[in-house]
Design a protein around this motif. Structure first.
Motif, PDB file in Angstrom:
ATOM      1  N   ILE A  21       0.854  -1.203   0.000  1.00 47.27           N
ATOM      2  CA  ILE A  21       0.000   0.000   0.000  1.00 47.27           C
ATOM      3  C   ILE A  21       0.881   1.241   0.000  1.00 47.27           C
ATOM      4  CG2 ILE A  21      -1.680   1.314   1.357  1.00 47.27           C
ATOM      5  CD1 ILE A  21      -2.959  -1.122   0.149  1.00 47.27           C
ATOM      6  N   VAL A  22       1.929   1.224   0.824  1.00 51.04           N
ATOM      7  CA  VAL A  22       2.842   2.371   0.896  1.00 51.04           C
ATOM      8  C   VAL A  22       3.497   2.600  -0.464  1.00 51.04           C
ATOM      9  CG1 VAL A  22       4.890   3.331   2.030  1.00 51.04           C
ATOM     10  CG2 VAL A  22       3.242   2.000   3.354  1.00 51.04           C
ATOM     11  N   ALA A  23       3.874   1.527  -1.142  1.00 47.88           N
ATOM     12  CA  ALA A  23       4.487   1.653  -2.475  1.00 47.88           C
ATOM     13  C   ALA A  23       3.503   2.272  -3.465  1.00 47.88           C
ATOM     14  CB  ALA A  23       4.959   0.291  -2.970  1.00 47.88           C
ATOM     15  N   ARG A  24       2.248   1.833  -3.426  1.00 51.71           N
ATOM     16  CA  ARG A  24       1.227   2.419  -4.319  1.00 51.71           C
ATOM     17  C   ARG A  24       1.009   3.889  -4.007  1.00 51.71           C
ATOM     18  NH1 ARG A  24      -3.946  -1.306  -4.408  1.00 51.71           N
ATOM     19  NH2 ARG A  24      -2.836  -2.865  -3.239  1.00 51.71           N
ATOM     20  N   MET A  25       0.988   4.218  -2.716  1.00 52.75           N
ATOM     21  CA  MET A  25       0.813   5.618  -2.325  1.00 52.75           C
ATOM     22  C   MET A  25       1.963   6.465  -2.857  1.00 52.75           C
ATOM     23  SD  MET A  25      -0.453   5.188   1.600  1.00 52.75           S
ATOM     24  CE  MET A  25      -0.487   6.955   1.928  1.00 52.75           C
ATOM     25  N   PRO A  39      -6.381  15.776   1.139  1.00 52.96           N
ATOM     26  CA  PRO A  39      -7.419  15.465   0.159  1.00 52.96           C
ATOM     27  C   PRO A  39      -7.187  14.143  -0.583  1.00 52.96           C
ATOM     28  CG  PRO A  39      -6.390  17.592  -0.351  1.00 52.96           C
ATOM     29  CD  PRO A  39      -5.681  17.005   0.820  1.00 52.96           C
ATOM     30  N   GLN A  40      -5.930  13.807  -0.811  1.00 47.19           N
ATOM     31  CA  GLN A  40      -5.623  12.599  -1.574  1.00 47.19           C
ATOM     32  C   GLN A  40      -5.787  11.327  -0.750  1.00 47.19           C
ATOM     33  OE1 GLN A  40      -1.776  12.622  -3.494  1.00 47.19           O
ATOM     34  NE2 GLN A  40      -2.262  10.823  -4.707  1.00 47.19           N
ATOM     35  N   PHE A  41      -5.286  11.321   0.489  1.00 51.82           N
ATOM     36  CA  PHE A  41      -5.299  10.111   1.304  1.00 51.82           C
ATOM     37  C   PHE A  41      -5.992  10.259   2.654  1.00 51.82           C
ATOM     38  CE2 PHE A  41      -1.275   9.549  -1.204  1.00 51.82           C
ATOM     39  CZ  PHE A  41      -1.746   8.539  -2.024  1.00 51.82           C
ATOM     40  N   GLY A  42      -6.311  11.472   3.049  1.00 52.04           N
ATOM     41  CA  GLY A  42      -6.970  11.689   4.331  1.00 52.04           C
ATOM     42  C   GLY A  42      -6.038  11.584   5.525  1.00 52.04           C
ATOM     43  N   ILE A  43      -4.737  11.859   5.298  1.00 54.45           N
ATOM     44  CA  ILE A  43      -3.764  11.806   6.386  1.00 54.45           C
ATOM     45  C   ILE A  43      -2.927  13.080   6.400  1.00 54.45           C
ATOM     46  CG2 ILE A  43      -3.611   9.283   6.454  1.00 54.45           C
ATOM     47  CD1 ILE A  43      -0.953   9.526   4.864  1.00 54.45           C
ATOM     48  N   ASP A  63      -6.743   1.379   8.602  1.00 48.00           N
ATOM     49  CA  ASP A  63      -7.838   0.714   7.884  1.00 48.00           C
ATOM     50  C   ASP A  63      -8.459   1.650   6.854  1.00 48.00           C
ATOM     51  OD1 ASP A  63      -7.408  -1.516   9.469  1.00 48.00           O
ATOM     52  OD2 ASP A  63      -9.132  -1.141  10.780  1.00 48.00           O
ATOM     53  N   ARG A  64      -8.743   2.875   7.261  1.00 46.71           N
ATOM     54  CA  ARG A  64      -9.360   3.859   6.361  1.00 46.71           C
ATOM     55  C   ARG A  64      -8.418   4.196   5.203  1.00 46.71           C
ATOM     56  NH1 ARG A  64      -9.959   8.394   9.623  1.00 46.71           N
ATOM     57  NH2 ARG A  64      -8.097   9.259   8.702  1.00 46.71           N
ATOM     58  N   HIS A  70      -7.154   1.330  -2.011  1.00 51.26           N
ATOM     59  CA  HIS A  70      -7.790   0.270  -2.820  1.00 51.26           C
ATOM     60  C   HIS A  70      -8.852   0.862  -3.739  1.00 51.26           C
ATOM     61  CE1 HIS A  70      -5.813  -3.233  -1.284  1.00 51.26           C
ATOM     62  NE2 HIS A  70      -6.147  -2.973  -0.033  1.00 51.26           N
ATOM     63  N   GLN A  71      -9.670   1.786  -3.229  1.00 48.75           N
ATOM     64  CA  GLN A  71     -10.733   2.387  -4.051  1.00 48.75           C
ATOM     65  C   GLN A  71     -10.141   3.233  -5.169  1.00 48.75           C
ATOM     66  OE1 GLN A  71     -13.105   4.481  -1.190  1.00 48.75           O
ATOM     67  NE2 GLN A  71     -14.283   2.668  -0.619  1.00 48.75           N
ATOM     68  N   ALA A  72      -9.062   3.923  -4.906  1.00 55.86           N
ATOM     69  CA  ALA A  72      -8.436   4.773  -5.916  1.00 55.86           C
ATOM     70  C   ALA A  72      -7.796   3.960  -7.025  1.00 55.86           C
ATOM     71  CB  ALA A  72      -7.394   5.675  -5.268  1.00 55.86           C
TER      72      ALA A  72
END
Length: 74
Positions: A21-25, A39-43, A63-64, A70-72
């Motif tokens: 997930i971190v790699a995709r981000m 706005p992009q990830f909520g963090i 989790d969020r 995944h949705q993006a």
């Protein structure tokens, strides 16, 4: 109740975000500021630093965050 149990009560559960997930981000990251991360990830940037370093963050945030990524990617 044991003292160890009572000290854990009231604390948020922590976990690290999956490395995939971190790699995709990182691949889709538009910037490393609060203004772009929120706005992009909520963090926040501070949370991003922990995620990138493999440190645990609050389970609910992890989790969020994983759900958003995944949705993006759909």
């Amino acid at each position: 109740m044991k003292s160890n149990e009572s000290s854990q009560q009231g604390r948020a559960a922590l976990r690290a975000v999956d490395a995939g997930i971190v790699a995709r981000m990182s691949a889709t990251l538009e910037g490393q500021t609060d203004e772009t991360l929120m706005p992009q990830f909520g963090i926040s940037y501070n949370t991003w630093r922990k995620v990138r370093a493999g440190q645990p963050i609050r389970r609910s945030v992890a989790d969020r965050l994983e759900q958003r990524v995944h949705q993006a990617s759909r």
